[in-house]
Design a protein around this motif. Structure first.
Motif, short mmCIF file in Angstrom:
data_model
loop_
_atom_site.label_atom_id
_atom_site.label_comp_id
_atom_site.label_asym_id
_atom_site.label_seq_id
_atom_site.Cartn_x
_atom_site.Cartn_y
_atom_site.Cartn_z
N UNK A 319 0.86 -1.21 -0.08
CA UNK A 319 -0.14 -0.08 0.18
C UNK A 319 0.75 1.37 0.12
N UNK A 320 2.06 1.10 0.62
CA UNK A 320 2.85 2.25 0.75
C UNK A 320 3.27 2.63 -0.69
N UNK A 321 3.91 1.56 -1.41
CA UNK A 321 4.39 1.47 -2.49
C UNK A 321 3.38 2.32 -3.50
N UNK A 322 2.06 1.50 -3.59
CA UNK A 322 1.02 2.28 -4.30
C UNK A 322 0.77 3.77 -4.14
N UNK A 323 0.85 3.96 -2.98
CA UNK A 323 0.51 5.54 -2.43
C UNK A 323 1.75 6.51 -3.10
N UNK A 324 3.01 5.92 -2.99
CA UNK A 324 4.12 6.56 -3.45
C UNK A 324 4.29 6.65 -4.90
N UNK A 325 3.39 5.89 -5.66
CA UNK A 325 3.65 5.70 -7.11
C UNK A 325 5.08 5.35 -7.57
N UNK A 326 5.55 4.16 -7.09
CA UNK A 326 7.07 3.82 -7.37
C UNK A 326 7.11 3.29 -8.68
N UNK A 327 6.07 3.25 -9.51
CA UNK A 327 6.22 2.60 -10.57
C UNK A 327 5.69 1.12 -10.73
N UNK A 328 6.12 0.62 -11.87
CA UNK A 328 5.58 -1.14 -12.24
C UNK A 328 5.97 -1.89 -11.22
N UNK A 379 3.88 -21.54 1.11
CA UNK A 379 3.56 -20.55 0.23
C UNK A 379 4.47 -19.14 0.43
N UNK A 380 4.87 -18.51 -0.51
CA UNK A 380 5.78 -17.18 -0.12
C UNK A 380 5.26 -16.32 -1.35
N UNK A 381 5.31 -15.01 -0.92
CA UNK A 381 5.23 -14.09 -2.14
C UNK A 381 6.38 -13.00 -2.00
N UNK A 382 6.79 -12.63 -3.30
CA UNK A 382 7.87 -11.64 -3.59
C UNK A 382 7.23 -10.42 -4.42
N UNK A 383 7.51 -9.30 -4.01
CA UNK A 383 7.21 -8.34 -4.55
C UNK A 383 8.29 -7.48 -5.30
N UNK A 384 8.35 -7.47 -6.55
CA UNK A 384 9.69 -6.79 -7.36
C UNK A 384 9.04 -5.40 -7.51
N UNK A 385 9.79 -4.42 -7.18
CA UNK A 385 9.65 -2.82 -7.37
C UNK A 385 10.30 -2.29 -8.73
N UNK A 386 9.62 -1.64 -9.49
CA UNK A 386 10.44 -1.05 -10.41
C UNK A 386 10.73 -2.28 -11.49
N UNK A 387 9.97 -3.09 -11.62
CA UNK A 387 10.28 -4.19 -12.51
C UNK A 387 9.50 -4.36 -13.67
N UNK A 388 10.17 -5.13 -14.76
CA UNK A 388 9.59 -5.22 -15.86
C UNK A 388 9.01 -6.79 -16.09
N UNK A 389 8.47 -7.29 -17.03
CA UNK A 389 8.26 -8.86 -17.25
C UNK A 389 9.43 -9.68 -17.30
N UNK A 390 10.62 -9.25 -18.21
CA UNK A 390 11.67 -9.74 -18.27
C UNK A 390 12.43 -9.96 -16.89
N UNK A 391 12.59 -9.01 -16.10
CA UNK A 391 13.25 -9.05 -14.88
C UNK A 391 12.49 -10.09 -13.83
#
Length: 461
Positions: A319-328, A379-391
């Motif tokens: 939610x913090x990332x979304x509010x700060x508009x960090x990108x993809x 089960x695990x979750x990973x969030x990649x910030x400023x990422x594209x599909x290739x990364x």
């Protein structure tokens, strides 16, 4: 010993002021009685005053200064009587005897009484030679002796009474200090007139320094954690400028480097005219409660088995990332392929050890700016910030390669693999639950393809 010497110095300074007034009053009385000052011992007055001022300000010989202070009125009266014989002098001499009480020492009172008797004997001898008291010396000396005896007895009773009260007060203060030390509370007073800080002995446990070494606010401020100094200074201004009570938490650094969390309470104190005269309050050690609070906060946002952030922390950070508009962003849902069989074959202990090692391997495959959490189970979750599909694809490949290496537990060699679902959001917006759902669907797609694979979902939310 040092407090006794300091006390004598303080009383010497007070008595000097009293004696200056005594000399001025004596000169004034004799001037009124005679109408002129030609016969008054002004040089003696100036000399006595100068000598006493120098030795009091020198503060080197407190006991000698005390004796000089007691003797000086008698020297002055003798010089005064030599210039002008008057009964007023003898009246003033009795005041000189009483002022010796300021030291609250019966020995000084006895010394002053002997001086008084000696001066009285000399006085009556002078009067007899002058023919002014013939035949009355015996009765007068009886009165003088009775007066001296009364002053000595009165002084002894008064000194005994005052010291008894002091002793009770000191015992009470000692008890209070012991109580404050036992409950980790330090009392403090900051006098605005002298800029002096007074702390109770409990401050030693928090700083490693005795209270006597911290009599200046700036000295104590140096022990405050640098990050908390602005907060402490702001609170001080609030008390002084706005006269408000304050409550703050800050960190104190012990001289051995240990950090203590303290709660500081401060209250401004006003005099009867409404003027601010001092600040006072308490310092409470809250290190244990702060550590418990931090531990509870950690457990609330972290998985107790792997130490990874949990779903609540993951949701808060996303939610913090979304509010700060960090990108993809790219969300990866990871599910182990054969974890249940490992649990059934080798037991839950081996399963737990496996999860801990997998958590470490997953953490090594992402950047510091990215985030990993354990949802629960395998089960695990990973969030990649400023990422594209290739990364995201490259990270998934690195994860599968990392997990392909065998795990060792209790002499057993374990093998694990994972199916990974990826949801990619180019604008970095979306609902976490929907994003997890999309990544979960992609993960099941990867399982259907044969496991140990990854699948990418790009459908809009």
């Amino acid at each position: 010993m040092m407090s006794r010497v300091h006390d004598v110095h303080s009383k010497n300074e007070v008595l000097l002021k009293i004696l200056c007034g005594f000399y001025l009053i004596s000169l004034g009385v004799h001037f009124i009685a005679r109408g002129d000052i030609s016969a008054l011992p002004l040089p003696v007055s100036v000399a006595l005053g100068s000598v006493l001022l120098l030795i009091v300000l020198g503060r080197r010989y407190p006991v000698l200064t005390m004796i000089s202070m007691v003797c000086s009125p008698y020297v002055f009266i003798l010089a005064l009587s030599a210039a002008y014989l008057s009964p007023y002098s003898f009246i003033l001499l009795s005041i000189a005897l009483l002022v010796s009480l300021i030291y609250l020492d019966i020995r000084i009172v006895l010394f002053s009484s002997l001086l008084y008797l000696s001066t009285a004997i000399y006085w009556f001898a002078v009067l007899r030679r002058a023919g002014m008291a013939a035949g009355s010396e015996h009765n007068n000396m009886i009165y003088v002796a009775m007066f001296v005896l009364y002053v000595v007895v009165f002084s002894w009773v008064l000194i005994h009474f005052i010291k008894g009260r002091w002793s009770k007060s000191e015992r009470g203060l000692t008890s209070i200090n012991h109580i404050l030390e036992s409950i980790d509370i330090t009392a403090w007073v900051y006098d605005l007139g002298s800029s002096q800080l007074i702390l109770s002995p409990g401050i030693r446990r928090l700083t490693g320094l005795p209270a006597e070494a911290l009599t200046d606010f700036r000295t104590l401020l140096k022990l405050v954690d640098p990050a908390d100094i602005p907060l402490v200074q702001h609170s001080q201004k609030e008390m002084i400028m706005r006269r408000k009570e304050v409550l703050l938490e800050c960190r104190l650094r012990h001289i051995d480097g240990e950090i203590y969390w303290v709660q500081v309470r401060g209250t401004p104190q006003l005099n009867e005219l409404g003027h601010l005269v001092q600040l006072e309050g308490v310092i409470i050690d809250i290190t244990d409660s702060k550590e418990r609070e931090e531990c509870m906060e950690y457990l609330a946002y972290h998985d107790d088995l792997t130490g990874l952030p949990n779903r609540a922390f993951f949701h808060m950070r996303l939610q913090q990332y979304i509010n700060e508009s960090v990108g993809s962003i790219a969300l990866m849902f990871i599910d182990l392929d054969n974890f249940k069989s490992i649990n059934d074959t080798y037991g839950h202990y081996a399963g737990d050890r496996l999860l801990q090692e997998i958590a470490r391997r997953l953490s090594r495959q992402i950047r510091e700016s990215d985030l990993i959490c354990r949802l629960g189970g395998d089960e695990f979750l990973i969030l990649l910030v400023n990422s594209d599909e290739n990364l995201a694809r490259k990270v998934a490949e690195r994860i599968n390669a990392s997990l392909s290496e065998p795990f060792h537990c209790n002499e057993h060699q374990l093998h694990a693999s994972a199916s990974i679902g990826i949801h990619y959001s180019p604008d970095g917006c979306g609902d976490l639950e929907q994003m997890i759902s999309k990544a979960d669907e992609a993960m099941y797609e990867a399982k259907r393809k044969g496991r140990c694979r990854y699948s990418v979902d790009q459908s809009p939310i």
